[in-house]
Design a protein around this motif. Structure first.
Motif, PDB file in Angstrom:
ATOM      1  N   ASP A 215       0.821  -1.206   0.000  1.00  0.00           N
ATOM      2  CA  ASP A 215       0.000   0.000   0.000  1.00  0.00           C
ATOM      3  C   ASP A 215       0.859   1.262   0.000  1.00  0.00           C
ATOM      4  O   ASP A 215       2.099   1.195   0.009  1.00  0.00           O
ATOM      5  CB  ASP A 215      -1.018  -0.014   1.149  1.00  0.00           C
ATOM      6  N   ALA A 216       0.195   2.408  -0.026  1.00  0.00           N
ATOM      7  CA  ALA A 216       0.871   3.687  -0.227  1.00  0.00           C
ATOM      8  C   ALA A 216       1.663   4.150   0.984  1.00  0.00           C
ATOM      9  O   ALA A 216       2.389   5.143   0.897  1.00  0.00           O
ATOM     10  CB  ALA A 216      -0.149   4.758  -0.621  1.00  0.00           C
ATOM     11  N   GLU A 217       1.558   3.461   2.113  1.00  0.00           N
ATOM     12  CA  GLU A 217       2.372   3.789   3.277  1.00  0.00           C
ATOM     13  C   GLU A 217       3.559   2.846   3.423  1.00  0.00           C
ATOM     14  O   GLU A 217       4.249   2.874   4.443  1.00  0.00           O
ATOM     15  CB  GLU A 217       1.510   3.764   4.542  1.00  0.00           C
ATOM     16  N   GLY A 218       3.790   2.001   2.416  1.00  0.00           N
ATOM     17  CA  GLY A 218       4.921   1.077   2.453  1.00  0.00           C
ATOM     18  C   GLY A 218       4.674  -0.173   3.250  1.00  0.00           C
ATOM     19  O   GLY A 218       5.598  -0.963   3.463  1.00  0.00           O
ATOM     20  N   ALA A 219       3.441  -0.384   3.696  1.00  0.00           N
ATOM     21  CA  ALA A 219       3.090  -1.624   4.389  1.00  0.00           C
ATOM     22  C   ALA A 219       2.704  -2.685   3.362  1.00  0.00           C
ATOM     23  O   ALA A 219       2.359  -2.373   2.219  1.00  0.00           O
ATOM     24  CB  ALA A 219       1.955  -1.392   5.376  1.00  0.00           C
ATOM     25  N   ILE A 220       2.753  -3.931   3.788  1.00  0.00           N
ATOM     26  CA  ILE A 220       2.434  -5.052   2.911  1.00  0.00           C
ATOM     27  C   ILE A 220       1.288  -5.858   3.525  1.00  0.00           C
ATOM     28  O   ILE A 220       1.337  -6.225   4.699  1.00  0.00           O
ATOM     29  CB  ILE A 220       3.660  -5.955   2.703  1.00  0.00           C
ATOM     30  N   TRP A 221       0.262  -6.088   2.709  1.00  0.00           N
ATOM     31  CA  TRP A 221      -0.795  -7.014   3.109  1.00  0.00           C
ATOM     32  C   TRP A 221      -0.329  -8.435   2.802  1.00  0.00           C
ATOM     33  O   TRP A 221       0.128  -8.726   1.684  1.00  0.00           O
ATOM     34  CB  TRP A 221      -2.089  -6.714   2.369  1.00  0.00           C
ATOM     35  N   VAL A 222      -0.446  -9.314   3.779  1.00  0.00           N
ATOM     36  CA  VAL A 222       0.028 -10.693   3.686  1.00  0.00           C
ATOM     37  C   VAL A 222      -1.156 -11.634   3.859  1.00  0.00           C
ATOM     38  O   VAL A 222      -1.862 -11.570   4.872  1.00  0.00           O
ATOM     39  CB  VAL A 222       1.074 -10.984   4.782  1.00  0.00           C
ATOM     40  N   ALA A 223      -1.381 -12.509   2.882  1.00  0.00           N
ATOM     41  CA  ALA A 223      -2.357 -13.584   3.054  1.00  0.00           C
ATOM     42  C   ALA A 223      -1.719 -14.669   3.916  1.00  0.00           C
ATOM     43  O   ALA A 223      -0.722 -15.269   3.515  1.00  0.00           O
ATOM     44  CB  ALA A 223      -2.774 -14.140   1.703  1.00  0.00           C
ATOM     45  N   ASP A 224      -2.275 -14.888   5.089  1.00  0.00           N
ATOM     46  CA  ASP A 224      -1.780 -15.917   6.001  1.00  0.00           C
ATOM     47  C   ASP A 224      -2.513 -17.214   5.679  1.00  0.00           C
ATOM     48  O   ASP A 224      -3.656 -17.429   6.103  1.00  0.00           O
ATOM     49  CB  ASP A 224      -2.011 -15.498   7.449  1.00  0.00           C
ATOM     50  N   ALA A 225      -1.855 -18.080   4.917  1.00  0.00           N
ATOM     51  CA  ALA A 225      -2.493 -19.284   4.399  1.00  0.00           C
ATOM     52  C   ALA A 225      -2.862 -20.287   5.476  1.00  0.00           C
ATOM     53  O   ALA A 225      -3.609 -21.234   5.203  1.00  0.00           O
ATOM     54  CB  ALA A 225      -1.573 -19.954   3.374  1.00  0.00           C
ATOM     55  N   LEU A 226      -2.356 -20.110   6.695  1.00  0.00           N
ATOM     56  CA  LEU A 226      -2.592 -21.092   7.753  1.00  0.00           C
ATOM     57  C   LEU A 226      -3.661 -20.677   8.748  1.00  0.00           C
ATOM     58  O   LEU A 226      -4.134 -21.512   9.528  1.00  0.00           O
ATOM     59  CB  LEU A 226      -1.285 -21.363   8.515  1.00  0.00           C
ATOM     60  N   ASN A 227      -4.048 -19.406   8.737  1.00  0.00           N
ATOM     61  CA  ASN A 227      -4.898 -18.908   9.825  1.00  0.00           C
ATOM     62  C   ASN A 227      -6.095 -18.086   9.362  1.00  0.00           C
ATOM     63  O   ASN A 227      -6.655 -17.328  10.163  1.00  0.00           O
ATOM     64  CB  ASN A 227      -4.045 -18.085  10.803  1.00  0.00           C
ATOM     65  N   ALA A 228      -6.508 -18.218   8.093  1.00  0.00           N
ATOM     66  CA  ALA A 228      -7.721 -17.581   7.580  1.00  0.00           C
ATOM     67  C   ALA A 228      -7.774 -16.091   7.939  1.00  0.00           C
ATOM     68  O   ALA A 228      -8.756 -15.598   8.492  1.00  0.00           O
ATOM     69  CB  ALA A 228      -8.969 -18.297   8.094  1.00  0.00           C
ATOM     70  N   ARG A 229      -6.708 -15.372   7.555  1.00  0.00           N
ATOM     71  CA  ARG A 229      -6.652 -13.947   7.847  1.00  0.00           C
ATOM     72  C   ARG A 229      -5.664 -13.285   6.899  1.00  0.00           C
ATOM     73  O   ARG A 229      -4.790 -13.941   6.327  1.00  0.00           O
ATOM     74  CB  ARG A 229      -6.210 -13.705   9.292  1.00  0.00           C
ATOM     75  N   VAL A 230      -5.822 -11.976   6.743  1.00  0.00           N
ATOM     76  CA  VAL A 230      -4.800 -11.170   6.094  1.00  0.00           C
ATOM     77  C   VAL A 230      -4.232 -10.210   7.131  1.00  0.00           C
ATOM     78  O   VAL A 230      -4.954  -9.699   8.001  1.00  0.00           O
ATOM     79  CB  VAL A 230      -5.341 -10.397   4.874  1.00  0.00           C
ATOM     80  N   LEU A 231      -2.920  -9.988   7.030  1.00  0.00           N
ATOM     81  CA  LEU A 231      -2.206  -9.140   7.975  1.00  0.00           C
ATOM     82  C   LEU A 231      -1.608  -7.962   7.224  1.00  0.00           C
ATOM     83  O   LEU A 231      -1.033  -8.136   6.144  1.00  0.00           O
ATOM     84  CB  LEU A 231      -1.082  -9.910   8.658  1.00  0.00           C
ATOM     85  N   ARG A 232      -1.710  -6.775   7.797  1.00  0.00           N
ATOM     86  CA  ARG A 232      -1.015  -5.592   7.263  1.00  0.00           C
ATOM     87  C   ARG A 232       0.267  -5.431   8.082  1.00  0.00           C
ATOM     88  O   ARG A 232       0.220  -5.177   9.290  1.00  0.00           O
ATOM     89  CB  ARG A 232      -1.890  -4.353   7.348  1.00  0.00           C
ATOM     90  N   VAL A 233       1.399  -5.588   7.413  1.00  0.00           N
ATOM     91  CA  VAL A 233       2.684  -5.701   8.101  1.00  0.00           C
ATOM     92  C   VAL A 233       3.593  -4.551   7.678  1.00  0.00           C
ATOM     93  O   VAL A 233       3.679  -4.206   6.494  1.00  0.00           O
ATOM     94  CB  VAL A 233       3.356  -7.045   7.761  1.00  0.00           C
ATOM     95  N   ARG A 234       4.281  -3.979   8.648  1.00  0.00           N
ATOM     96  CA  ARG A 234       5.283  -2.942   8.373  1.00  0.00           C
ATOM     97  C   ARG A 234       6.675  -3.568   8.386  1.00  0.00           C
ATOM     98  O   ARG A 234       6.891  -4.626   8.985  1.00  0.00           O
ATOM     99  CB  ARG A 234       5.207  -1.829   9.421  1.00  0.00           C
ATOM    100  N   GLU A 235       7.622  -2.894   7.738  1.00  0.00           N
ATOM    101  CA  GLU A 235       8.987  -3.394   7.735  1.00  0.00           C
ATOM    102  C   GLU A 235       9.482  -3.548   9.173  1.00  0.00           C
ATOM    103  O   GLU A 235       9.292  -2.661  10.011  1.00  0.00           O
ATOM    104  CB  GLU A 235       9.903  -2.436   6.971  1.00  0.00           C
ATOM    105  N   GLY A 236      10.093  -4.677   9.455  1.00  0.00           N
ATOM    106  CA  GLY A 236      10.504  -5.006  10.814  1.00  0.00           C
ATOM    107  C   GLY A 236       9.588  -6.010  11.474  1.00  0.00           C
ATOM    108  O   GLY A 236       9.948  -6.617  12.484  1.00  0.00           O
ATOM    109  N   GLY A 237       8.368  -6.188  10.915  1.00  0.00           N
ATOM    110  CA  GLY A 237       7.480  -7.224  11.405  1.00  0.00           C
ATOM    111  C   GLY A 237       6.294  -6.758  12.221  1.00  0.00           C
ATOM    112  O   GLY A 237       5.479  -7.592  12.656  1.00  0.00           O
TER     113      GLY A 237
END
Length: 296
Positions: A215-237
């Motif tokens: 996204d436009a703030e440099g975060a990454i949306w991650v499809a978590d294939a094991l836990n039925a969720r998407v996570l918005r993650v910033r650099e560093g975790g």
């Protein structure tokens, strides 16, 4: 915050590698061998049929689509009339089925592969990323990746790839010539499992990072294939947001007219023997605050 997730379309086998392009979401349906596209209002249209099973999608600067054909390890190009031809043969450099793909602004395609026979439960084996240049030439540009999966290219020329069986996102700087260097961990979701056994590794992972978008703030949306969720993650975790998806989710893509619709590729599971005979996969969508940026 509470969000409403809607179903855009259903009746698929297993959806992967969604891409927003020219007002439509393109997506691969693995076990029907089809690439389909929808604007979110009409029924999806079939744009290509890939007997070798479609996976990664991307677009050349002239608008033609690139499609990874998983089982015969070929990269195909689709012209404006829908005709398919071979762009590159990756069979000599890809030990496993082709997987996700990122195509940059110059038409260079970065392609991952499984590295081992996941569906047969073979031991986990590391593999690499392959770069296919616009002229169809092929080069291995990264190695020792634990199931390279979704990729994003952030503004500034940083390529981030999900290593699913290591539970992390790994970053590279992209050189002017398309080479990758400066490898580093962009985000880690715990320790990487110290096993080559698929079931043990899956049980040890806190997050199974699959498809990605930025996204436009440099975060990454991650499809978590094991836990039925998407996570918005910033650099560093740092996990800045989490959206439960109801069904398993294996890929995501920001799109829509304002770039704030997060499309979700969902299904009850990822196992081929469970997905191939049924049509339970759904394309879902949810609104988010920060719009799309980067590639894909």
């Amino acid at each position: 915050m509470s969000r409403e997730i809607s179903t855009v379309a259903d009746g698929f086998s297993f959806l992967e590698c969604p891409r927003w392009h020219d007002g439509k979401l393109w997506v691969s349906d693995f076990y029907t061998g089809r690439v389909v596209a929808t604007d979110g209002r009409r029924e999806p249209a079939v744009l290509a049929e890939i007997p070798g099973q479609p996976a990664g999608l991307g677009f050349l600067p002239d608008g033609r689509a690139l499609i990874a054909s998983m089982r015969d390890k070929r990269l195909l190009v689709r012209d404006e009339e829908g005709r398919l031809s071979e762009h590159a043969d990756l069979s000599r450099v890809a030990p496993g089925l082709l997987n996700d793909m990122l195509v940059d602004q110059r038409g260079r395609a970065y392609v991952g592969n499984f590295g081992f026979d996941l569906m047969a439960g073979a031991p986990i084996r590391s593999t690499g990323l392959v770069r296919v240049d616009p002229d169809g030439s092929v080069a291995v540009v990264a190695e020792d990746l634990r199931f390279p999966n979704g990729m994003v290219l952030l503004p500034g020329g940083v390529l981030v790839v999900a290593e699913t069986f290591a539970g992390r996102l790994t970053a590279f700087d992209v050189g002017e010539d398309g080479s990758l260097h400066g490898r580093r961990v962009w985000a880690a979701f715990g320790e990487a499992p110290d096993t080559d056994d698929v079931e043990r590794a899956l049980g040890a992972l806190a997050v199974g990072p699959d498809g990605l978008c930025a996204d436009a703030e440099g975060a990454i949306w991650v499809a978590d294939a094991l836990n039925a969720r998407v996570l918005r993650v910033r650099e560093g975790g740092e996990i800045a947001d989490e959206i439960p998806t109801g069904l398993g989710v294996f890929a995501c893509m920001l799109g829509g007219a304002d770039g704030r619709t997060l499309f979700l590729c969902t299904a009850p599971s990822f196992a081929e023997h469970e997905r191939r005979p049924v049509r339970e996969a759904e394309l879902r969508a949810v609104r988010v605050e920060v719009p799309h940026a980067g590639l894909p």
